[in-house]
Design a protein around this motif. Structure first.
Motif, PDB file in Angstrom:
ATOM      1  N   ILE A 125      81.598  31.541 -20.706  1.00 14.45           N
ATOM      2  CA  ILE A 125      83.041  32.334 -20.398  1.00 14.45           C
ATOM      3  C   ILE A 125      82.529  33.274 -19.331  1.00 14.45           C
ATOM      4  O   ILE A 125      81.860  34.194 -19.851  1.00 14.45           O
ATOM      5  CB  ILE A 125      83.580  32.799 -21.408  1.00 14.45           C
ATOM      6  CG1 ILE A 125      83.820  31.846 -22.743  1.00 14.45           C
ATOM      7  CG2 ILE A 125      84.931  33.672 -21.107  1.00 14.45           C
ATOM      8  CD1 ILE A 125      84.266  32.353 -23.942  1.00 14.45           C
TER       9      ILE A 125
ATOM     10  N   GLU B  25      92.884  32.734 -27.797  1.00 16.31           N
ATOM     11  CA  GLU B  25      91.686  31.984 -28.512  1.00 16.31           C
ATOM     12  C   GLU B  25      90.959  33.139 -29.124  1.00 16.31           C
ATOM     13  O   GLU B  25      90.320  33.936 -28.566  1.00 16.31           O
ATOM     14  CB  GLU B  25      90.724  31.445 -27.328  1.00 16.31           C
ATOM     15  CG  GLU B  25      89.770  30.627 -27.949  1.00 16.31           C
ATOM     16  CD  GLU B  25      88.763  30.106 -26.751  1.00 16.31           C
ATOM     17  OE1 GLU B  25      88.484  28.774 -26.954  1.00 16.31           O
ATOM     18  OE2 GLU B  25      88.328  30.744 -25.937  1.00 16.31           O
TER      19      GLU B  25
ATOM     20  N   ALA C 115      88.639  29.049 -23.036  1.00 14.57           N
ATOM     21  CA  ALA C 115      88.557  29.955 -22.178  1.00 14.57           C
ATOM     22  C   ALA C 115      87.343  29.936 -21.019  1.00 14.57           C
ATOM     23  O   ALA C 115      87.591  30.005 -19.684  1.00 14.57           O
ATOM     24  CB  ALA C 115      87.957  31.457 -22.522  1.00 14.57           C
TER      25      ALA C 115
ATOM     26  N   LEU D 184      89.802  31.707 -17.903  1.00  9.40           N
ATOM     27  CA  LEU D 184      90.621  33.104 -18.187  1.00  9.40           C
ATOM     28  C   LEU D 184      91.897  33.091 -17.279  1.00  9.40           C
ATOM     29  O   LEU D 184      92.261  34.034 -16.826  1.00  9.40           O
ATOM     30  CB  LEU D 184      89.854  34.157 -18.064  1.00  9.40           C
ATOM     31  CG  LEU D 184      88.676  34.596 -19.131  1.00  9.40           C
ATOM     32  CD1 LEU D 184      88.033  35.862 -18.905  1.00  9.40           C
ATOM     33  CD2 LEU D 184      89.292  34.239 -20.483  1.00  9.40           C
TER      34      LEU D 184
ATOM     35  N   VAL E  42      94.347  31.187 -20.422  1.00  8.27           N
ATOM     36  CA  VAL E  42      93.655  31.659 -21.906  1.00  8.27           C
ATOM     37  C   VAL E  42      93.361  33.063 -22.094  1.00  8.27           C
ATOM     38  O   VAL E  42      92.671  33.536 -21.005  1.00  8.27           O
ATOM     39  CB  VAL E  42      92.441  30.551 -22.219  1.00  8.27           C
ATOM     40  CG1 VAL E  42      91.745  30.923 -23.645  1.00  8.27           C
ATOM     41  CG2 VAL E  42      92.564  29.179 -22.241  1.00  8.27           C
TER      42      VAL E  42
ATOM     43  N   HIS F 121      90.764  35.489 -24.394  1.00  2.03           N
ATOM     44  CA  HIS F 121      89.793  35.254 -25.325  1.00  2.03           C
ATOM     45  C   HIS F 121      89.706  36.762 -26.100  1.00  2.03           C
ATOM     46  O   HIS F 121      89.557  37.750 -25.501  1.00  2.03           O
ATOM     47  CB  HIS F 121      88.405  34.941 -24.562  1.00  2.03           C
ATOM     48  CG  HIS F 121      87.363  34.640 -25.549  1.00  2.03           C
ATOM     49  ND1 HIS F 121      87.290  33.160 -25.941  1.00  2.03           N
ATOM     50  CD2 HIS F 121      86.444  35.187 -25.910  1.00  2.03           C
ATOM     51  CE1 HIS F 121      86.259  33.193 -26.748  1.00  2.03           C
ATOM     52  NE2 HIS F 121      85.550  34.200 -26.626  1.00  2.03           N
TER      53      HIS F 121
END
Length: 469
Positions: free
Chosen positions: A170, A284, A300, A305, A308, A310
């Motif tokens: 990520i 998430e 993610a 991102l 999503v 995170h």
């Protein structure tokens, strides 16, 4: 329902009507000034006589909950009762109410056993590292001990979180990360940011029970989608987002709570494709990340991102007392969330953030986590074997984490077992506390780190139907 109503006394029927209206008012389904259903309409709906509704309404008028306007009907009083979370959702058996599990676990004394709770025993946390960090903080300069934190939170900790996230694929800059007091506060802020009362939110069925409670607090409409060993049932997911157009989807991708399942890459891609098609934002929740032996797929990471958000925290592996979590999201969302954080909590908890940074920067933390994973694996093996000997069968064998989602034998009712266990000072987590559809009546979640005491298995043996003979 008709037979039950016939057997009720008149007083019981009146009380039932009053409770129904009271629940709608407390849950804000009926707001101050709203008109109540007509006498005839409510009588038909509740299968009682019109005179019963008249009596109930008159008593509610006497209590000041509603007012009568001759020629117009009955209305909710302008001074409504405070919002009640317990009344906002459907009335459940208290043993499967989300608050029941949380309260019993949090209030259990030192002598109580808590196989149903969601955290490690205190002796499993890195106590010496925390004490060392506290000693370091005791020598810190005055601003660390006395000043508010910055709106985004301690910069060195955000930089460290960004590096840790990168290890799981990520990519996020420190400016895309905002510290919070906990993972729960992170979700609360996101609900405040995205939701209006009445908006629809999608959750897994089963899912972490506090998602239900938190969403009720935000007056959201909650819909569920069945969860499988590889993620949400994608056909049901597709139908649900098409029909209900939810604003948010809240889930655990890695080490799902309560099932211990792991999202598969194929399911992740299909979920993200549907999210893009229907404008769905995904939260998430990744608070169990450090329990993993091998990093599982993250929404993610696949999404970058975009849709999503995170979130994570350190309550599960470092300390449930030093509360510290974080949100990682698009820059424009972080900007709005930062304003919201200032409005609701002003500055962040700087001391907690400094302590977490100190412990995470200590080389002993990685060793602690490695030892913790090994300890949980051993506990998972031992607890699973002992539960199987009682006919309690895990839904799957988790790759990591601390939860076993199990089916009880002989169609045993998990709520009955939980009540029997509580009489012996043992707190269990019945399946329907996690199930929006109430379809997990003979399932139970076990925290293996809290299920090693032999007394738990003896009480389970006695509480199960075949153990009563």
């Amino acid at each position: 329902m008709v037979k039950v109503a016939i057997q009720m006394s008149e007083g019981t029927r009146v009380a039932m009507v009053m409770a129904t209206i009271g629940q709608r008012i407390s849950g804000r389904n009926l707001t101050p000034g709203a008109k109540l259903p007509s006498l005839r309409q409510l009588a038909v709906t509740l299968k009682v006589s019109t005179s019963t509704v008249v009596e109930a309404y008159e008593r509610l008028v006497a209590e000041g909950a509603i007012v009568s306007r001759p020629g117009s009907g009955f209305y909710v009083a302008n001074q409504a009762a405070p919002f009640s979370l317990a009344e906002a959702g459907p009335k459940l058996d208290r043993a499967v109410d989300p608050f029941w599990v949380s309260r019993q676990s949090l209030e259990a004394g030192d002598g109580g056993l808590k196989p149903g709770c969601g955290w490690l025993p205190s002796s499993w946390f890195p106590e010496e590292s925390i004490r060392r960090g506290l000693r370091t903080l005791s020598r810190a300069k005055s601003p660390v001990l006395a000043d508010y934190g910055t709106p985004l939170g301690l910069p060195p900790l955000r930089q460290l979180i960004a590096r840790r996230m990168a290890e799981r694929g990520i990519e996020a800059s420190p400016d895309q990360i905002m510290l919070t007091e906990s993972g729960t506060q992170a979700i609360d802020l996101l609900c405040r940011f995205f939701l209006e009362p009445g908006d629809t939110v999608l959750v897994d069925d089963p899912c972490y029970f506090n998602f239900h409670a938190l969403l009720r607090a935000h007056r959201a409409k909650i819909v569920g989608v069945p969860y499988t060993p590889s993620g949400p049932n994608i056909e049901a997911f597709s139908r649900t987002v098409s029909e209900h157009r939810p604003r948010l989807y809240i889930t655990n991708s890695a080490i799902h709570n309560p099932t211990g399942a792991v999202l598969s890459p194929v399911t992740a891609h299909r979920v993200l494709k549907l999210a893009d098609q229907f404008g769905l934002t995904i939260i998430e929740d990744d608070i169990f990340a450090d329990f993993e032996h091998t990093a599982a797929p993250r929404l993610a990471a696949f999404d970058g991102l975009e849709r999503v958000i995170h979130i994570g925290s350190f309550s599960k592996t470092l300390s449930a007392s030093a509360r510290c979590g974080f949100v990682a999201a698009r820059p424009e969302w972080i900007e709005g969330l930062t304003d919201l954080k200032i409005a609701t909590t002003f500055g962040g908890g700087r001391l907690n953030a400094e302590l977490v940074l100190n412990v995470l920067s200590d080389g002993s933390y990685r060793k602690h986590v490695e030892a913790l994973r090994s300890r949980l694996s051993q506990a998972m093996f031992e607890v699973s074997a002992r539960l199987r000997s009682l006919g309690i069968v895990p839904w799957l064998e988790p790759q990591a984490g601390m939860f076993l989602w199990c089916r009880l034998p002989d169609d045993a009712d998990a709520a009955d077992v939980a009540r029997a266990a509580l009489e012996r000072n043992i707190v269990l987590a019945p399946g329907n506390a996690f199930s929006l559809s109430q379809s997990a009546g003979n399932f139970m979640r076990f925290n293996v780190s809290q299920t090693l005491d032999p007394r738990i298995f003896e009480v389970l043996r006695l509480a199960l139907p075949r153990g009563r003979g």
